[in-house]
Scaffold this active site. Structure first.
Site, PDB file in Angstrom:
ATOM      1  N   HIS A  52       0.826  -1.447  -0.160  1.00 45.71           N
ATOM      2  CA  HIS A  52      -0.014   0.043  -0.114  1.00 45.71           C
ATOM      3  C   HIS A  52       0.996   1.114   0.049  1.00 45.71           C
ATOM      4  O   HIS A  52       1.539   1.597   1.161  1.00 45.71           O
ATOM      5  CB  HIS A  52      -1.043   0.097   1.239  1.00 45.71           C
ATOM      6  CG  HIS A  52      -1.759  -1.179   1.375  1.00 45.71           C
ATOM      7  ND1 HIS A  52      -3.096  -1.268   0.849  1.00 45.71           N
ATOM      8  CD2 HIS A  52      -1.544  -2.300   2.002  1.00 45.71           C
ATOM      9  CE1 HIS A  52      -3.487  -2.239   1.124  1.00 45.71           C
ATOM     10  NE2 HIS A  52      -2.876  -3.038   1.667  1.00 45.71           N
ATOM     11  N   ARG A  54      -0.319   4.329  -0.684  1.00 49.13           N
ATOM     12  CA  ARG A  54      -1.076   5.330  -0.396  1.00 49.13           C
ATOM     13  C   ARG A  54      -1.320   6.602  -1.249  1.00 49.13           C
ATOM     14  O   ARG A  54      -1.861   7.631  -0.819  1.00 49.13           O
ATOM     15  CB  ARG A  54      -0.531   5.948   0.902  1.00 49.13           C
ATOM     16  CG  ARG A  54      -0.345   4.959   2.184  1.00 49.13           C
ATOM     17  CD  ARG A  54      -1.688   4.433   2.337  1.00 49.13           C
ATOM     18  NE  ARG A  54      -1.649   3.254   3.633  1.00 49.13           N
ATOM     19  CZ  ARG A  54      -2.405   2.351   3.832  1.00 49.13           C
ATOM     20  NH1 ARG A  54      -3.145   1.998   2.952  1.00 49.13           N
ATOM     21  NH2 ARG A  54      -2.369   1.437   5.091  1.00 49.13           N
ATOM     22  N   ASN A  84      -6.663   0.482  -2.821  1.00 49.23           N
ATOM     23  CA  ASN A  84      -7.598   0.985  -1.748  1.00 49.23           C
ATOM     24  C   ASN A  84      -6.973   2.648  -1.339  1.00 49.23           C
ATOM     25  O   ASN A  84      -6.823   2.826  -0.364  1.00 49.23           O
ATOM     26  CB  ASN A  84      -7.646   0.412  -0.591  1.00 49.23           C
ATOM     27  CG  ASN A  84      -6.527   0.064   0.114  1.00 49.23           C
ATOM     28  OD1 ASN A  84      -5.265  -0.147  -0.308  1.00 49.23           O
ATOM     29  ND2 ASN A  84      -6.595  -0.341   1.439  1.00 49.23           N
ATOM     30  N   ASP A 142      -9.066  -5.210  -2.255  1.00 49.73           N
ATOM     31  CA  ASP A 142      -8.408  -5.304  -0.750  1.00 49.73           C
ATOM     32  C   ASP A 142      -8.429  -3.929   0.024  1.00 49.73           C
ATOM     33  O   ASP A 142      -8.463  -2.762  -0.253  1.00 49.73           O
ATOM     34  CB  ASP A 142      -6.770  -5.478  -1.143  1.00 49.73           C
ATOM     35  CG  ASP A 142      -6.055  -5.763   0.230  1.00 49.73           C
ATOM     36  OD1 ASP A 142      -6.629  -6.618   0.901  1.00 49.73           O
ATOM     37  OD2 ASP A 142      -5.184  -4.923   0.465  1.00 49.73           O
ATOM     38  N   HIS A 170      -9.537 -10.243  -0.297  1.00 51.11           N
ATOM     39  CA  HIS A 170      -9.359  -9.655   1.101  1.00 51.11           C
ATOM     40  C   HIS A 170     -10.280 -10.842   1.911  1.00 51.11           C
ATOM     41  O   HIS A 170     -11.278 -10.196   1.886  1.00 51.11           O
ATOM     42  CB  HIS A 170      -9.213  -8.450   1.368  1.00 51.11           C
ATOM     43  CG  HIS A 170      -9.142  -8.027   2.759  1.00 51.11           C
ATOM     44  ND1 HIS A 170      -8.401  -7.202   3.357  1.00 51.11           N
ATOM     45  CD2 HIS A 170      -9.844  -8.473   4.129  1.00 51.11           C
ATOM     46  CE1 HIS A 170      -8.410  -7.158   4.562  1.00 51.11           C
ATOM     47  NE2 HIS A 170      -9.426  -7.929   4.924  1.00 51.11           N
ATOM     48  N   HIS A 223      -2.909 -12.279   1.686  1.00 51.37           N
ATOM     49  CA  HIS A 223      -2.536 -12.285   3.280  1.00 51.37           C
ATOM     50  C   HIS A 223      -3.155 -13.360   4.007  1.00 51.37           C
ATOM     51  O   HIS A 223      -4.079 -13.320   5.049  1.00 51.37           O
ATOM     52  CB  HIS A 223      -2.639 -10.987   3.893  1.00 51.37           C
ATOM     53  CG  HIS A 223      -3.859 -10.132   3.309  1.00 51.37           C
ATOM     54  ND1 HIS A 223      -5.129 -10.624   3.432  1.00 51.37           N
ATOM     55  CD2 HIS A 223      -4.117  -8.933   3.412  1.00 51.37           C
ATOM     56  CE1 HIS A 223      -5.926  -9.444   3.117  1.00 51.37           C
ATOM     57  NE2 HIS A 223      -5.292  -8.494   3.213  1.00 51.37           N
ATOM     58  N   ASN A 269      -5.517  -6.501   9.368  1.00 45.68           N
ATOM     59  CA  ASN A 269      -6.474  -7.452   9.044  1.00 45.68           C
ATOM     60  C   ASN A 269      -6.112  -8.110   7.869  1.00 45.68           C
ATOM     61  O   ASN A 269      -5.452  -7.417   6.852  1.00 45.68           O
ATOM     62  CB  ASN A 269      -7.851  -6.408   8.536  1.00 45.68           C
ATOM     63  CG  ASN A 269      -8.467  -5.739   9.907  1.00 45.68           C
ATOM     64  OD1 ASN A 269      -8.264  -6.020  11.054  1.00 45.68           O
ATOM     65  ND2 ASN A 269      -9.194  -4.559   9.555  1.00 45.68           N
ATOM     66  N   ASP A 296       2.186  -6.902   2.481  1.00 45.99           N
ATOM     67  CA  ASP A 296       0.953  -6.283   2.845  1.00 45.99           C
ATOM     68  C   ASP A 296       1.489  -4.825   3.661  1.00 45.99           C
ATOM     69  O   ASP A 296       1.032  -4.478   4.538  1.00 45.99           O
ATOM     70  CB  ASP A 296       0.161  -6.867   3.754  1.00 45.99           C
ATOM     71  CG  ASP A 296      -1.229  -6.221   3.900  1.00 45.99           C
ATOM     72  OD1 ASP A 296      -1.511  -5.141   3.271  1.00 45.99           O
ATOM     73  OD2 ASP A 296      -1.980  -6.645   4.865  1.00 45.99           O
ATOM     74  N   HIS A 300       1.094   4.012   8.007  1.00 42.74           N
ATOM     75  CA  HIS A 300      -0.030   4.979   8.580  1.00 42.74           C
ATOM     76  C   HIS A 300       0.990   5.936   9.280  1.00 42.74           C
ATOM     77  O   HIS A 300       1.881   5.709  10.113  1.00 42.74           O
ATOM     78  CB  HIS A 300      -0.566   4.206   9.668  1.00 42.74           C
ATOM     79  CG  HIS A 300      -1.763   3.185   8.885  1.00 42.74           C
ATOM     80  ND1 HIS A 300      -2.454   3.642   8.312  1.00 42.74           N
ATOM     81  CD2 HIS A 300      -1.902   1.836   9.166  1.00 42.74           C
ATOM     82  CE1 HIS A 300      -3.492   2.782   7.760  1.00 42.74           C
ATOM     83  NE2 HIS A 300      -2.881   1.377   8.309  1.00 42.74           N
TER      84      HIS A 300
HETATM   85 ZN   LIG Z   1      -6.141  -6.828   2.758  1.00 41.32          ZN
END
Ligand SMILES: [Zn+2]
Length: 424
Positions: A52, A54, A84, A142, A170, A223, A269, A296, A300
């Site tokens: 990710h 971002r 996402n 995801d 996911h 994952h 998650n 994954d 953050h």
């Molecule tokens: Zn996921």
């Protein structure tokens, strides 16, 4: 050097973006850049099926450039970034902009995945054909599960007409995980934190495997975290269902006990599970049921993650530590061979999304793409979140002493990391 075919002592000569020669005692050409790989493994560049970065939307947490730099430092030459973002990667213009930013950064071959459904709403299919034409091979919502079986069936049907396309799930039934923040078990009961049961994953995996069998579509479990899912995938593979699976280093090493200190760094998650799940996942990587170790990587920004456990967003950093964590906790104690570990970190994931036909995942042989990572297996280091190249610092490995480090990473014949430092 080490690749899918085995290992041997050799020098590697690279010319332009291609491996020109592999053999013992090669003399450098005049004026050639020589990278010292004494005592190191020269492996195909690592390939991460789930990161990710971002961008667009949360550039305070990570950008394509900072994420790609972190990935290069971790030995990755190719990564698949998740859709996402804000806005999500559900139309051609957004996917195109991610490709352009990745090309400008020049640090890693960043391949966008794209949404299965418009807006990741789980209802109407995204324009998969158009996204496929831009090079997208992995489709996933995801961050969220595609819960509606009919939508999932149609996605499989649509994707099965696109050669090489794969539907990634996911796998967490939203109804079963609603309100939960960690694995449901003895620790969640003791800590008083609402749980997310393992059955939320395995029930979706079981359903999707039946849809994949029915439609002939390709399925990839993102994952994967629990023993029952591994059993289901193992049985489906034996039957000839077109399924692949990945799991993360954290799910191979840590358990739900890590949440005992209410540290949000351990919240993700699907959640960290029990020792029996960890053992089952390790066995599944060893026997090839799990094809890939994917990070994954989920940055953050500190002000969003440093909050009470139940308020914190799920996810943890991964790309800079994955190789060293796997070498230290799985290869060194003999849980996996080095060959199995690098297979799961490089040539097997490359095959899942067709990156093997684009010069990733080896072989380390004349004529192959010069996407390489040079690993010093004896280098020792201590993980410090503040010292990582990522824009965030939410690592679950803070303070861990790891053995094994990337010395050089080469992307298309050009060093992106040299002597442990990013070149740009
Ligand atoms: Zn996921």
């Amino acid at each position: 050097m080490i690749d899918a075919s085995g290992e041997r002592a050799a020098d590697v000569r690279v010319r332009a973006a291609t491996i020109a020669e592999v053999g013992a005692g090669l003399e450098p050409a005049p004026g050639a850049l020589v990278l010292d790989a004494e005592g190191c493994f020269v492996a195909p560049g690592l390939v991460d099926l789930q990161v990710h970065f971002r961008e667009p939307g949360r550039e305070d947490s990570e950008t394509i450039e900072t994420g790609a730099r972190a990935a290069a430092l971790g030995g990755f030459t190719a990564v698949v970034c998740m859709p996402n973002t804000e806005p999500p990667l559900d139309d051609a213009a957004v996917v195109q902009s991610v490709l352009e930013r990745a090309r400008a950064a020049g640090l890693c071959d960043v391949r966008p995945s794209a949404c299965i459904t418009k807006g990741r709403q789980g209802q109407e299919l995204a324009p998969m054909g158009e996204l496929y034409d831009l090079g997208v091979r992995l489709f996933t919502d995801d961050g969220d599960c595609v819960a509606d079986a009919r939508v999932m069936r149609r996605a499989f049907e649509y994707a099965s007409a696109l050669p090489g396309a794969v539907i990634g799930q996911h796998a967490e039934d939203p109804a079963l995980v609603h309100g939960g923040h960690m694995h449901e078990g003895a620790w969640s009961a003791r800590l008083g934190i609402p749980g997310r049961p393992a059955e939320a994953e395995s029930s979706i995996v079981a359903r999707d495997l039946q849809l994949a069998r029915r439609t002939g579509g390709r399925y990839h479990v993102l994952h994967m975290s629990c023993a029952t899912s591994a059993e289901l995938v193992r049985a489906a593979k034996a039957e000839g269902v077109r399924v692949t699976a990945e799991c993360t280093p954290q799910h191979l090493v840590l358990t739900d006990e890590a949440c005992a200190g209410f540290d949000p760094s351990f919240k993700m998650n699907p959640p960290l599970r029990e020792q029996a799940d960890v053992d089952a996942l390790r066995a599944a990587v060893a026997d090839g049921t799990i094809d890939a170790i994917a990070t994954d990587h989920a940055p953050h920004a500190p002000e969003t993650k440093d909050v009470p456990f139940e308020e914190a967003p799920p996810g943890m950093l991964g790309v800079e530590t994955a190789l060293a964590v796997v070498l230290t906790t799985l290869v060194e104690p003999g849980v996996l061979t080095l060959h199995q570990a690098l297979g799961a970190l490089s040539w097997q994931p490359a095959r899942v999304v067709g990156l093997d036909t684009d010069g990733h995942g080896g072989p380390v042989a004349a004529g192959a793409g010069a996407n390489l990572c040079v690993i010093d297996p004896g280098a020792q280091w201590v993980v410090e979140g503040d010292a990582l190249a990522s824009r965030s610092r939410n690592t679950p490995w803070e303070g861990w002493k790891l053995t094994g480090k990337v010395r050089h990473t080469i992307l298309g014949g050009v060093p992106t990391v040299r002597d442990g430092e990013a070149t740009r």
